[in-house]
Structure formats: C-alpha cells, structure tokens
Design a protein around this motif. Structure first.
Motif, PDB file in Angstrom:
ATOM      1  N   UNK A  59      47.033  42.137  48.033  1.00 29.03           N
ATOM      2  CA  UNK A  59      45.806  41.453  47.631  1.00 29.03           C
ATOM      3  C   UNK A  59      46.160  40.055  47.127  1.00 29.03           C
ATOM      4  N   UNK A  60      45.146  39.183  47.060  1.00 25.18           N
ATOM      5  CA  UNK A  60      45.357  37.798  46.619  1.00 25.18           C
ATOM      6  C   UNK A  60      44.932  37.611  45.171  1.00 25.18           C
ATOM      7  N   UNK A  61      45.805  36.994  44.381  1.00 24.32           N
ATOM      8  CA  UNK A  61      45.412  36.618  43.018  1.00 24.32           C
ATOM      9  C   UNK A  61      45.751  35.149  42.773  1.00 24.32           C
ATOM     10  N   UNK A  62      44.796  34.429  42.200  1.00 25.74           N
ATOM     11  CA  UNK A  62      45.046  33.036  41.826  1.00 25.74           C
ATOM     12  C   UNK A  62      45.256  32.962  40.318  1.00 25.74           C
ATOM     13  N   UNK A  63      46.376  32.379  39.918  1.00 23.44           N
ATOM     14  CA  UNK A  63      46.644  32.140  38.501  1.00 23.44           C
ATOM     15  C   UNK A  63      46.555  30.637  38.292  1.00 23.44           C
ATOM     16  N   UNK A  64      45.503  30.236  37.598  1.00 19.89           N
ATOM     17  CA  UNK A  64      45.227  28.814  37.475  1.00 19.89           C
ATOM     18  C   UNK A  64      45.539  28.345  36.057  1.00 19.89           C
ATOM     19  N   UNK A  65      46.402  27.361  35.949  1.00 23.54           N
ATOM     20  CA  UNK A  65      46.744  26.811  34.630  1.00 23.54           C
ATOM     21  C   UNK A  65      46.122  25.421  34.554  1.00 23.54           C
ATOM     22  N   UNK A  66      44.991  25.362  33.878  1.00 23.53           N
ATOM     23  CA  UNK A  66      44.175  24.143  33.880  1.00 23.53           C
ATOM     24  C   UNK A  66      44.662  23.117  32.869  1.00 23.53           C
ATOM     25  N   UNK A  67      44.445  21.854  33.207  1.00 22.51           N
ATOM     26  CA  UNK A  67      44.738  20.772  32.265  1.00 22.51           C
ATOM     27  C   UNK A  67      46.216  20.455  32.194  1.00 22.51           C
ATOM     28  N   UNK A  68      46.540  19.554  31.298  1.00 22.83           N
ATOM     29  CA  UNK A  68      47.930  19.087  31.177  1.00 22.83           C
ATOM     30  C   UNK A  68      48.662  19.867  30.092  1.00 22.83           C
ATOM     31  N   UNK A  69      49.909  20.237  30.402  1.00 25.98           N
ATOM     32  CA  UNK A  69      50.735  20.899  29.387  1.00 25.98           C
ATOM     33  C   UNK A  69      51.198  19.858  28.370  1.00 25.98           C
ATOM     34  N   UNK A 117      58.147  39.531  37.098  1.00 20.09           N
ATOM     35  CA  UNK A 117      58.067  40.056  35.729  1.00 20.09           C
ATOM     36  C   UNK A 117      56.619  40.355  35.337  1.00 20.09           C
ATOM     37  N   UNK A 118      55.682  39.863  36.153  1.00 20.61           N
ATOM     38  CA  UNK A 118      54.287  40.258  35.976  1.00 20.61           C
ATOM     39  C   UNK A 118      53.932  41.336  37.002  1.00 20.61           C
ATOM     40  N   UNK A 119      54.944  41.880  37.692  1.00 18.20           N
ATOM     41  CA  UNK A 119      54.729  42.964  38.638  1.00 18.20           C
ATOM     42  C   UNK A 119      54.496  42.522  40.076  1.00 18.20           C
ATOM     43  N   UNK A 120      54.356  41.197  40.292  1.00 16.88           N
ATOM     44  CA  UNK A 120      54.052  40.702  41.642  1.00 16.88           C
ATOM     45  C   UNK A 120      55.336  40.370  42.384  1.00 16.88           C
ATOM     46  N   UNK A 121      55.492  40.951  43.566  1.00 16.17           N
ATOM     47  CA  UNK A 121      56.686  40.652  44.348  1.00 16.17           C
ATOM     48  C   UNK A 121      56.689  39.208  44.824  1.00 16.17           C
ATOM     49  N   UNK A 122      55.476  38.678  45.027  1.00 17.74           N
ATOM     50  CA  UNK A 122      55.331  37.339  45.607  1.00 17.74           C
ATOM     51  C   UNK A 122      54.638  36.406  44.628  1.00 17.74           C
ATOM     52  N   UNK A 148      53.120  43.129  32.249  1.00 20.01           N
ATOM     53  CA  UNK A 148      54.258  43.315  33.149  1.00 20.01           C
ATOM     54  C   UNK A 148      53.878  44.022  34.449  1.00 20.01           C
ATOM     55  N   UNK A 149      52.705  44.633  34.481  1.00 23.91           N
ATOM     56  CA  UNK A 149      52.263  45.282  35.723  1.00 23.91           C
ATOM     57  C   UNK A 149      50.971  44.665  36.254  1.00 23.91           C
ATOM     58  N   UNK A 150      50.492  43.599  35.611  1.00 23.55           N
ATOM     59  CA  UNK A 150      49.195  43.009  35.992  1.00 23.55           C
ATOM     60  C   UNK A 150      49.156  42.480  37.409  1.00 23.55           C
ATOM     61  N   UNK A 151      50.321  42.113  37.931  1.00 23.28           N
ATOM     62  CA  UNK A 151      50.370  41.534  39.277  1.00 23.28           C
ATOM     63  C   UNK A 151      50.760  42.537  40.355  1.00 23.28           C
ATOM     64  N   UNK A 152      50.958  43.807  39.959  1.00 25.65           N
ATOM     65  CA  UNK A 152      51.379  44.821  40.937  1.00 25.65           C
ATOM     66  C   UNK A 152      50.370  44.908  42.086  1.00 25.65           C
ATOM     67  N   UNK A 153      50.892  44.841  43.301  1.00 27.74           N
ATOM     68  CA  UNK A 153      50.032  44.928  44.484  1.00 27.74           C
ATOM     69  C   UNK A 153      49.429  43.605  44.929  1.00 27.74           C
ATOM     70  N   UNK A 154      49.694  42.546  44.156  1.00 29.20           N
ATOM     71  CA  UNK A 154      49.138  41.232  44.488  1.00 29.20           C
ATOM     72  C   UNK A 154      50.220  40.258  44.946  1.00 29.20           C
ATOM     73  N   UNK A 159      41.010  38.035  45.407  1.00 27.99           N
ATOM     74  CA  UNK A 159      40.565  39.315  44.858  1.00 27.99           C
ATOM     75  C   UNK A 159      40.505  39.274  43.341  1.00 27.99           C
ATOM     76  N   UNK A 160      41.265  38.353  42.770  1.00 32.23           N
ATOM     77  CA  UNK A 160      41.309  38.253  41.312  1.00 32.23           C
ATOM     78  C   UNK A 160      41.717  36.820  40.947  1.00 32.23           C
ATOM     79  N   UNK A 161      41.117  36.286  39.907  1.00 27.75           N
ATOM     80  CA  UNK A 161      41.490  34.945  39.428  1.00 27.75           C
ATOM     81  C   UNK A 161      41.680  35.022  37.928  1.00 27.75           C
ATOM     82  N   UNK A 162      42.811  34.527  37.438  1.00 22.44           N
ATOM     83  CA  UNK A 162      42.921  34.389  35.985  1.00 22.44           C
ATOM     84  C   UNK A 162      43.200  32.926  35.659  1.00 22.44           C
ATOM     85  N   UNK A 163      42.670  32.492  34.525  1.00 24.32           N
ATOM     86  CA  UNK A 163      42.821  31.083  34.158  1.00 24.32           C
ATOM     87  C   UNK A 163      43.405  30.947  32.765  1.00 24.32           C
ATOM     88  N   UNK A 164      44.251  29.950  32.600  1.00 27.30           N
ATOM     89  CA  UNK A 164      44.799  29.625  31.290  1.00 27.30           C
ATOM     90  C   UNK A 164      44.579  28.137  31.060  1.00 27.30           C
TER      91      UNK A 164
END
Lengths: 472, 215
Positions: free
Chosen positions: A168-178, A229-234, A197-203, A278-283
């Motif tokens: 499945x597809x997940x977008x992890x978006x880190x908005x703005x400037x660090x 380390x978030x469970x996502x192979x990719x 640690x398992x939030x990205x499993x299957x994505x 399929x899922x989007x998380x933003x920081x």
C-alpha cells in the motif's frame, strides 16, 4: 483515473508478470551483496547447478565483519576466525562467479548502503535489493529499494526477479522548514516516534514536504534508511535537482547521450499531483527538536528537553509492560531528564550516519573541545574508504583525534558489533546507528539513537545535551 | 523445502510485543556460512545467562530458568504463540533458520514484520496472523493448560483447538501453494524465463544505462 504515486510508477516499470492470485514477478536492476547474508545463497546456486542470471547487476563489498583498526595484514589479519572465513567466502564467491567486489583493502570498500550511491551503482528509477533491511536507504534516489532474506538473494541471483505482492502507499509529509541544527536523523526519529515501529508495515513510504526537499542526499539517505524502523520495507523520496546533481559524474552513472536520456526519464519520478495514497501522515518540521531514544525500540524516542516516560501514564497493559521492561534493561528511572543520562561510549558511524556531511557536523561540534574524561571510548567510523579519504583531505580526522575521538577504517562496526567494536554489559552509548534493540551493540549494551551532532555533543559533555548549544 | 500441510504440536508462549530478529538470533551467530545449526542459539540472550559464542558447545551453559523454552512444560513445542510485530528488525534469514532448527513449524501472532513474514515461507515455517482478541484468548488457554496443543491446517486454512474450536486464517494463494507442495520457488520463477527475457530486452531498450556499467 487518479494519478500514480512514485511507488506505482516504479512498480509498473518493473512488472514482468502479474499473477491472478495477486502476486507478481518484479525485475531487479541492482543487487548489492555483503558477506553475512550471501554465503548460503551462493551455496544454493552451486548445489542446484545454477548460474547468476546477470553478473553486471551485482556489486559486492564486505562490511559487517571487517575490522576498523589496522588492516595492514589484509583478510588474514582478521582476528576472529569465524569472521575471517565469512569475509574470505565472499571474496571466493565473487571470484568464482565473476561478480565485481570491492575487497577489504580496496579504497572503495565500505558499508553497502554508502558504497552503492557513492559509486552511482544506485540510480533513480532502479529496483535495488540487498540482503539487509537498511536497503531502504537507496529509496532516497527515487528508486524502489528494499531488504530481502538470503533465499531471495539466491532467487535474484538466479532469476533477476522477485515474487512480490504490491504494497500500500503511504505519504509521510514533513511540512515547513526544520530548525537550525535539526538533521535528517532528528526528522526520521520524530517520524518513527509518531508512526510507531510497526506503523509502516505493509506500506511503501514516500517522504515529502518542504523539510524533506530541503535535505541534501546524505540527509535523505538517513531518512529512507530508517523507514524499516517504522516497519516499512520501502522508503522513497521523489527525484529533483538535488538527486540529479548528486548522481552526475559518479563512476557507474550514465554518461553522454545516456545521461541526458536518463535525466529526462528521471524527471517523471515523483507522485502525480492527483495520486491517491492509502494513508497520509503529516508533521510540522518546526516542532522537531533534537531526538534521543530512551528504550529498546526506535519508537521509544523523545526530544532532548523531555524526560524518560513513566509507565503509570499508560493504560494499555502491553505498552505498560513494554516500558517497564525497557526501563529495566536500560537501567533508567521514569521521569528522569534525558540530559541526566551519562554515557560510557559514543559511536558515530553506520549506514544511517557515516557520510561526509554527518562527519562534518560531528566535527563542527567537537572542534577545539575535548571528549569528557568519564567516557571510555568515542569512535568515528566513516562509511567508506573514499569518505575516509575525503574527510582526511578536509582535516576532519585531525579535529576528531585532537578532541580525543578515535578515527577508524570503514565498516558497519559498532552498529551491530559483529566485529571487535562493541559495548560492554550495562554501558550506555550515544549512537548514530539505527537500532537500539537489546544486545544490538554488544551483550547487555544500552543504545541511545541520536544524530551525529547530538552524539558529538554527548561525547564532549559526557551526558546528553542539546547539540544546538555547541553549533555556531 | 519442507512441506507444510498440517502440524499438531505443543504451543510455547512468547508473551511480549515487538520481538526483534536480534532477540531471535543475536548477531555473533550470523557469522556462520551454513543454513543449519542455529537452533541451539535461538533466543540466546533470553535463554542463557552468559554471552554465547559461535561454535560453542551450549551444554553446560548457565540457563535462564525463567525463560519459557527452558521450562519442562514447553519441551518439544512446535508452535510459537506470540504478540504483535513479531520478527521486526533485520532481514536475517537466520531468524527463521533458528526457529526451524529448534523445531518450530508455526508462529501465531496478531502481526508480523514484513521481511520476517516472507522469510518464514521460504523455510517451511508457517506464520499465522490471527485477530488480537483471539491471540489473547489462546494465551489464556495456553497458560491454564499444561501440554496445550494446537493443530494448524494449512490446506483448509484453519487453527483447531483440542476443544474443537476452528479458527480460520488468511494466507496468500501463491505462498500457500509453494509451502503445501514444498516447492523450490526459484524453479517456479524459472518457468517464466521467456517472460523475463522479453521484459529484459524491452527494459534495455528504454533504459540502456541500467545495463553493463558494472563490468
């Protein structure tokens, strides 16, 4: 019809055959090999009387077992006989099958995930595999890259393909400037803290947003490295000018007409504007402070100005038990300030953080200062022989040794302690590596994952401290 | 590869979330160039009180008597009941090799890490995903009944308890096919040699820079 994600595009471009049951044959462009997960694969080929499908798709280098101290006696000089046999076995297998290998005394030797990109053996648009879970690193180039087991190493050697099911597809978006002094490591640790640690499993994760775009390739590799380390192979990042400028001129990168055709093709390696995830998380990047792990899983992470978590603040019995167990293993008290954790050793290196920019940042922090005398050891282990040379040309080695840190040869080293570099029982280590599992860096060792700047600052202070106080 | 059709056996509990592959088989044992002999070092740091070394004789090492696999009631167990995210961490296939060499044929958990899950199928081990509530219930039954056994039937995709309860599970058709028949999946893939070659020549035409750079 909705547009495609970057992952969709890479998948479609490598699809050999789709089966009715949902599994598919995917073509693999590049396989990286090292000594730990390949011997049984080569042995399997021999037993079955098979030959590698395509020799030029492979590149090998020993990294996990190699000593980071004196190498003047070559492979014969590896003290541990079991490690020595493993490194020799890789040499023998590559010689037998005709696979290009940067052997231990070759200046191009290093950690596979550092060497591949450095040589241009990792290119945008490729499928890249390696018998190592941190293969997700190469996704920083807009490549589809993931770790595989030894049976699959053999499968790729024999068939140039893998049997896969689309993720499945997940977008992890880190908005703005660090903020200033916040690195790719802090960003990815904050992501893992949020995702678990398992939030990205299957994505398949795609990292996006301004804070990701602002990162150099070294920073992007750090972020993608830890997708697992978030469970996502990719873990992947879209191609842009930063990617293309990094690749240009590297040894195995395309040249001449091939280069311009490749660049044209690579410019499409981003998710379409109307692609559906399929899922989007933003920081929000502005919220990210220097990160430090306190426990025995990478998700057990807090900011430097936080305290060690208290199990009494959690109601889920499994979470509570996990915190209690981690506190006991780590020898920490709930509610203690993170800055109160004293360190025995510091390790700057690994496939996560051993590239030239990591070393520059660490050097900036320790320049003109001295390692705390309470520290038993502070190691700096460059990711490849070429990075080592570049750092020496820039005088970084002298800055490190003047400050009291040890300057070593390239390899995986204390990240997983398969060679002689390891923690003693009960010792706390500020480590720029990727896993803080029990025993990972040595039997009974206690690992805290941090950025290179944070590890360097901890080396000076003898305990955790906000590295931004040490940066000009 | 060993076939897996149906397995009945004693169940051992691993009552802890996020069991990582470093825990299943610590790194010093990854130096072996063989596929076998890892069973004696399965869960080495939990199972023994000292630090294990490769090629060491484990007879006589001090045992951690609190660890489940050192308890007489779980002797000879072939099924491991575990918590979420079992097998997270590295891609080391030494983890399923160690489980298999010890005697485990099936791991039941609410979730698995992707790479570990995939590696199991290559080594005759069946990872079964069951709902967390069902896993909770199985843990209770297991702790309450010494000699607790389960039957895992891959062909009909269900777990059977001794009281006659039948719990269905999902598994990919292709993976099931390979495991039930003990197939060498390289051989299966090579049946598609013509398709792979056709794809490869088209790929070479559109992206010639992906070929030949590394001599």
């Amino acid at each position: 019809m909705a547009g495609k994600t970057l992952y969709d595009k890479l998948w479609d471009a490598h699809l050999v055959k789709q089966r009715e049951d949902g599994s598919a044959l995917i073509y693999i462009d590049r396989q990286l090999l090292h000594e730990v997960t390949s011997p049984q694969a080569f042995e399997g080929l021999r037993i079955a009387g098979r030959k590698p499908w395509r020799i030029d798709a492979n590149l090998a280098t020993p990294d996990h077992n190699v000593p980071t101290t004196d190498r003047s006696s070559g492979v014969e000089g590896i003290e541990d006989p079991v490690s020595r046999i493993q490194v020799k076995t890789l040499d023998d297998n590559c010689d037998e099958f005709g696979i290009t290998e940067f052997k231990m005394l070759d200046e191009r030797q290093g950690i596979v995930h550092v060497v591949g990109p450095e040589q241009g053996a990792t290119l945008p648009g490729m499928t890249v595999v390696c018998g190592d879970s941190h293969t997700s690193t190469h996704g920083a180039f807009g490549a589809l890259a993931h770790g595989i087991g030894t049976s699959e190493v053999e499968h790729v050697l024999a068939t140039q393909c893998l049997v896969q099911k689309k993720m499945k597809n997940m977008l992890v978006k880190v908005n703005g400037k660090a903020g200033k002094g916040i690195s790719g490591k802090d960003i990815v640790l904050a992501i893992i803290g949020k995702l678990g640690t398992a939030g990205g499993t299957g994505y398949a994760l795609e990292f996006g947003g301004q804070a990701i775009r602002d990162l150099s390739m070294d920073g992007r590799m750090t972020v993608c490295n830890m997708a697992i380390e978030a469970g996502a192979r990719v873990g992947m990042i879209a191609v842009d000018d930063t990617t293309i400028n990094y690749v240009q001129g590297r040894t195995y990168a395309p040249k001449g007409e091939d280069w311009s055709n490749a660049v044209t093709a690579w410019k499409d390696l981003h998710s379409d504007g109307d692609a559906v995830f399929d899922n989007v998380i933003e920081l929000d990047a502005a919220d990210i402070k220097p990160q430090v792990t306190w426990g025995t899983s990478p998700e057990m992470v807090v900011s430097i100005d936080d305290t060690v978590p208290n199990p009494d603040n959690h109601s889920d019995p499994i979470v509570k038990e996990g915190i209690n167990r981690a506190l006991e293993y780590m020898g920490l008290k709930a509610d203690a300030p993170m800055t109160s954790i004293k360190l025995d050793r510091v390790f700057i290196g690994s496939c996560t953080n051993s590239r030239i920019e990591d070393l520059r940042l660490a050097a900036e922090v320790v320049k003109g200062r001295k390692v705390a005398d309470t520290l038993k050891q502070a190691l700096v282990v460059p990711g490849s022989g070429l990075i080592k040379r570049q750092a020496e040309e820039e005088g970084l080695d002298v800055i490190f040794t003047d400050a009291g840190l040890e300057w070593r040869e390239a390899g995986c080293s204390m990240c997983l302690a398969m060679n002689a570099d390891k923690l003693g029982q009960g010792e706390h280590c500020a480590s720029t590596s990727n896993r803080n599992f029990e025993g990972r860096q040595g039997f009974g060792g206690r690992t805290h994952l941090v950025s290179p700047a944070m590890a360097a600052a901890a080396a000076i202070a003898g305990h955790f401290v906000d590295a931004r106080e040490y940066l000009s | 590869m060993k076939k897996f059709t149906q397995v009945t056996g004693i169940v051992a509990p691993m009552d802890r979330a996020n069991i990582d592959t470093d825990m299943i088989i610590p790194k010093q044992f990854l130096k072996s160039i063989k596929r076998t002999g890892f069973g004696k070092n399965l869960f080495d740091e939990l199972r023994y009180l000292d630090e294990g070394q490769p090629d060491q004789d484990c007879e006589g090492r001090p045992l951690n008597n609190d660890f489940v696999l050192n308890q007489a009631r779980y002797e000879g167990s072939t099924v491991l009941l575990a918590r979420q995210n079992f097998g997270c961490g590295s891609s080391r296939e030494h983890a399923p090799w160690a489980l298999e060499d010890y005697g485990f044929r099936c791991v039941i958990a609410p979730s698995f890490a992707d790479i570990f899950y995939n590696n199991c199928f290559k080594n005759g081990i069946l990872p079964v995903i069951l709902d967390e509530k069902i896993v909770d219930k199985l843990f209770v039954e297991l702790f309450d009944n010494e000699g607790y056994e389960l039957t895992i039937d891959l062909e009909s995709q269900c777990v059977k308890t001794t009281t006659g309860e039948i719990i269905p599970f999902e598994v990919d058709a292709f993976r099931k096919h390979c495991l039930v028949n003990g197939l060498d999946d390289i051989g299966v893939t090579l049946e598609n040699t013509d398709s792979i070659k056709a794809f490869e020549s088209k790929h070479k035409e559109t992206s010639p820079w992906l070929f030949g750079a590394i001599a």
